[in-house]
Design an enzyme around this catalytic site. Structure first.
Site, PDB file in Angstrom:
ATOM      1  CD  GLU A   1     -10.190 -19.325 -12.911  1.00 10.19           C
ATOM      2  OE1 GLU A   1     -11.287 -18.823 -13.179  1.00 10.19           O
ATOM      3  OE2 GLU A   1      -9.807 -19.567 -11.767  1.00 10.19           O
TER       4      GLU A   1
ATOM      5  CG  ASP B   1      -7.424 -12.508 -13.489  1.00  5.58           C
ATOM      6  OD1 ASP B   1      -8.231 -13.143 -14.179  1.00  5.58           O
ATOM      7  OD2 ASP B   1      -7.022 -12.901 -12.378  1.00  5.58           O
TER       8      ASP B   1
ATOM      9  CG  ASP C   1      -1.703   1.206   1.443  1.00  8.61           C
ATOM     10  OD1 ASP C   1      -1.896   1.945   0.456  1.00  8.61           O
ATOM     11  OD2 ASP C   1      -2.151   1.451   2.586  1.00  8.61           O
TER      12      ASP C   1
ATOM     13  CG  ASP D   1      -1.414   1.627  -3.703  1.00 10.03           C
ATOM     14  OD1 ASP D   1      -0.221   1.367  -3.927  1.00 10.03           O
ATOM     15  OD2 ASP D   1      -1.790   2.331  -2.737  1.00 10.03           O
TER      16      ASP D   1
ATOM     17  CG  HIS E   1      -6.560 -15.286  -6.259  1.00 14.73           C
ATOM     18  ND1 HIS E   1      -6.099 -15.947  -7.369  1.00 14.73           N
ATOM     19  CD2 HIS E   1      -7.848 -14.956  -6.529  1.00 14.73           C
ATOM     20  CE1 HIS E   1      -7.057 -16.011  -8.269  1.00 14.73           C
ATOM     21  NE2 HIS E   1      -8.134 -15.406  -7.788  1.00 14.73           N
ATOM     22  CG  ASP E   2      -9.373 -18.467  -6.481  1.00 15.43           C
ATOM     23  OD1 ASP E   2      -9.871 -17.513  -5.866  1.00 15.43           O
ATOM     24  OD2 ASP E   2      -9.401 -18.551  -7.722  1.00 15.43           O
TER      25      ASP E   2
ATOM     26  CG  ASP F   1     -12.245 -15.247 -13.427  1.00 13.36           C
ATOM     27  OD1 ASP F   1     -11.539 -15.716 -12.532  1.00 13.36           O
ATOM     28  OD2 ASP F   1     -13.479 -15.049 -13.302  1.00 13.36           O
TER      29      ASP F   1
ATOM     30  CG  ASP G   1      -5.980   3.130   0.515  1.00  9.09           C
ATOM     31  OD1 ASP G   1      -5.090   2.254   0.632  1.00  9.09           O
ATOM     32  OD2 ASP G   1      -6.611   3.298  -0.549  1.00  9.09           O
TER      33      ASP G   1
END
Ligand code: NOJ
Length: 574
Positions: A283, A127, A50, A58, A349-350, A229, A54
């Site tokens: 995917e 993605d 970050d 990013d 990330h899944d 995706d 915040d």
């Protein structure tokens, strides 16, 4: 939830990489292509770095760490979605495909990021979420406004005065119901994922054209690849026939690889991939090896790389079947030995963290098992994918209260289980092990507040062990997981045998050790990996007395050749 996680894994299965397709067409596993030589580093932007305090990662944050990324020895980055989004599903609900999400920055930041990566010889794979959009996308707003809207057929609608639509299972819905009633036009719309992710209607050529234009917009900006995706779900039987009772327990054969999927891919190839030097990751490997092969058969001009996912699904709270693990990778390798190409991955990330799922997260074995797993990923045939943080052996979050979790499907499933009187203690144990949030905690940069991720309040809690596991602590330690990882990427880049070489499984029935050789021309390597927490013997039939150790995760090997817990050794054979 388990069902959802499996399905997400099932989704994560194709990698198609295009260039001018004619020049990329590859028949043989040994045909040289840049994308076969890629080592892909997956960045989850929300949690990486970050820059403005915040609490959300990013693009400027990623830019500030480009030299770190380069130092890993990776040569491609896959970014999770960074487009405008109301963030129902952390960016997998896109409201504007040509803009950057406010939390992440601006298009000027994106341009700088792309430039910075390219200056360092790193490709960028973006993605593309094309099975569904956000319900806040202008297309959907128009579509739902009236039955006669020109955008009506961009989505799947079912008029409510007709007989009720046949049940469709939703992966993310709080009631598992993929039809959502909308009173504006007295109709239901279809959403395989959440209510805020309505499915796009790929049968509509106007929609397809819009998508190809969007894909070209990004290629014209200079990106190097696409990850598609959930794309195998894009092609559906839109008469929506009834499925056999209980289909949702194994819905992929009903949902995936629907009619026209190959047509869409061929068209996409012709309209987009064939015009650029791009890599595309989609995917979904379909329902079987034949499907997978059809999707990546060079003659068909669709995709050119696939990755096996079955192995990832083996990891359960109780452990996983190691023999199946070896068998799965070996089978997939043999399917793609002569044609097509595989990807190698065990995390994203899944999924929860790799070291919790396939290694051993205890302080005693965490580093060793993490190094052993990286050795596996970087010495197999296929393009390896490394999920950010795994190069440090980051572990599961250890969240125990539902209020710690942020992942929408995890929270919806919690509600569903509660509504159905489930054993909630059992459910909590399950998500503690397998929720996607485990892999989404902030990247652990150093031992300062919030692990150096943010000066603000992170959107999700930092892993409790960040003082022990972080980049700064590992940077100058030659024995660290991080520096071992760097040696592995260097090795893979030095010896094409690890990319293109023949893979041969050895000592097949060994229940603790994964042993194989990789060979190309005059170079032959033996890889020995002990996946267990005990000493084990490898019976490979190969004499190692003359062999040279090129990398190992223990400083000393046992005299009798046995492998220590989670030991990894790569020998060069003479
Ligand atoms: C697969 C993505 O990897 C996952 O994170 C997302 O939630 C679903 N597709 C829906 O887009």
């Amino acid at each position: 939830m388990k069902k959802y996680l499996c399905s997400i894994t099932l989704l994560l299965t194709f990698v198609l990489i295009g260039k001018s397709q004619t020049s990329l067409v590859t028949k043989k596993g040994t045909d040289k292509k840049w994308w076969k030589e890629a080592i892909v580093y997956q960045i989850y932007p929300r949690s990486f770095k970050d820059s403005d305090g915040d609490g959300v990662g990013d693009l400027k944050g990623i830019i500030s760490q480009l030299d770190y990324i380069k130092s890993l020895g990776v040569n491609a980055v896959w970014l999770n979605p960074i487009y405008s989004s109301p963030n129902d599903d952390n960016g997998y609900d896109v409201s504007d495909y040509r803009n950057i999400m406010k939390d992440f920055g601006t298009m000027a930041d994106f341009d700088l990021l792309l430039k910075g990566l390219h200056q360092r010889g790193i490709k960028l794979v973006m993605d593309f979420v094309l099975n569904h959009s956000s319900d806040e996308h202008e297309w959907f707003k128009q579509s739902k406004s009236s039955r006669t809207s020109p955008y009506r057929d961009y989505y799947h609608w079912w008029d409510a005065e007709r007989v009720k639509p046949n049940y469709r299972y939703s992966l993310f819905d709080v009631n598992h119901d993929a039809w959502k009633y909308d009173s504006t036009t007295n109709s239901f719309y279809l959403h395989y994922f959440s209510r805020k992710q309505p499915d796009l209607n790929w049968e509509n050529p106007k929609l397809r054209k819009e998508i190809y234009d969007i894909m070209k917009f990004w290629a014209d900006k200079g990106i190097d690849g696409y990850r598609l995706d959930a794309f195998q779900f894009a092609a559906k039987d839109t008469s929506f026939p009834a499925f056999p009772k209980g289909f949702e327990k194994n819905f992929v054969p009903y949902y995936a690889m629907g009619p026209h999927l190959h047509d869409y891919l061929k068209e996409m190839n012709q309209e987009v991939f064939s015009k650029y030097d791009v890599m595309t990751v989609a995917e979904g490997a379909g329902n079987n090896f034949q499907d997978a092969h059809d999707l990546v058969d060079a003659d068909r001009m669709e995709l050119n790389m696939a990755y096996a996912f079955d192995a990832i699904d083996l990891a359960k709270m109780e452990g996983y079947d190691f023999m199946k693990f070896k068998g799965t990778f070996t089978k997939w390798d043999s399917v793609f030995e002569k044609e097509g190409w595989l990807s190698i991955f065990l995390a994203s990330h899944d999924q929860a963290r790799i070291v919790n799922r396939f290694g051993n997260a205890s302080p005693e074995y965490r580093d060793l098992s993490s190094k052993m797993l990286s050795t596996f990923l970087l010495t197999m045939r296929g393009t390896p994918y490394i999920y950010n943080g795994d190069e440090l052996a980051m572990t599961n979050a250890g969240f125990q209260k539902i209020s710690d979790f942020r992942d929408m499907p995890t929270l919806n499933e919690y509600q569903y289980q509660l509504n159905h009187g489930a054993d909630m203690d059992k459910f909590m144990k399950r998500i503690e092990f397998e929720s996607r949030d485990n892999a989404r905690t902030p990247f652990q940069w150093d031992a300062s507040k919030n692990a150096g991720f943010s000066t603000g309040n992170p959107w999700i809690q930092v892993g409790a062990n960040y003082k022990a596991i972080n980049r700064a602590a590992q940077e100058n330690d030659p024995q660290s997981v991080l520096n071992y990882f760097r040696k592995l990427t260097a090795l893979r880049k030095k010896y094409p045998a690890f990319v293109y070489g023949k893979y041969t499984l050895l000592d097949k029935s060994n229940t603790a050790i994964y042993a194989y050789t990789r060979e190309l021309n005059d170079k032959k390597f033996l890889v020995l990996l002990n996946f267990s927490d005990h000493i084990a013997k490898a019976n490979t039939g190969i004499k190692i007395s003359n062999a040279e150790i090129v990398l190992a995760n223990y400083s000393k090997q046992l005299n009798n050749g046995d492998l220590q817990p989670y030991e990894a050794v790569i020998y060069q054979l003479r």
